[in-house]
Design a protein around this motif. Sequence first.
Motif: not given
Length: 66
Positions: A33-58
């Motif tokens: 979540r963003e600290s300025s919008r604590p009621d809006e929460i994004v839910v994912t899995t560790p594997a999907k988050l890892e894949a996203f972060l690897l994509g960002v880095k690439a």
Amino acid sequence: MSAPVEWHKTSCGGEGGNNCIEIARDGDRVLMRESSRPDEIVVTTPAKLEAFLLGVKAGEFDHFAE
């Protein structure tokens, strides 16, 4: 009753450091979540988050910054 979620603040950007991303683990889910919008929460899995972060880095999402 499950234990309360423990949020961890990542490094902050922007002036004054008010634009922070917070992340937490809730069982086998990752919550973000963003600290300025604590009621809006994004839910994912560790594997999907890892894949996203690897994509960002690439650079897979660099075209969004143009």
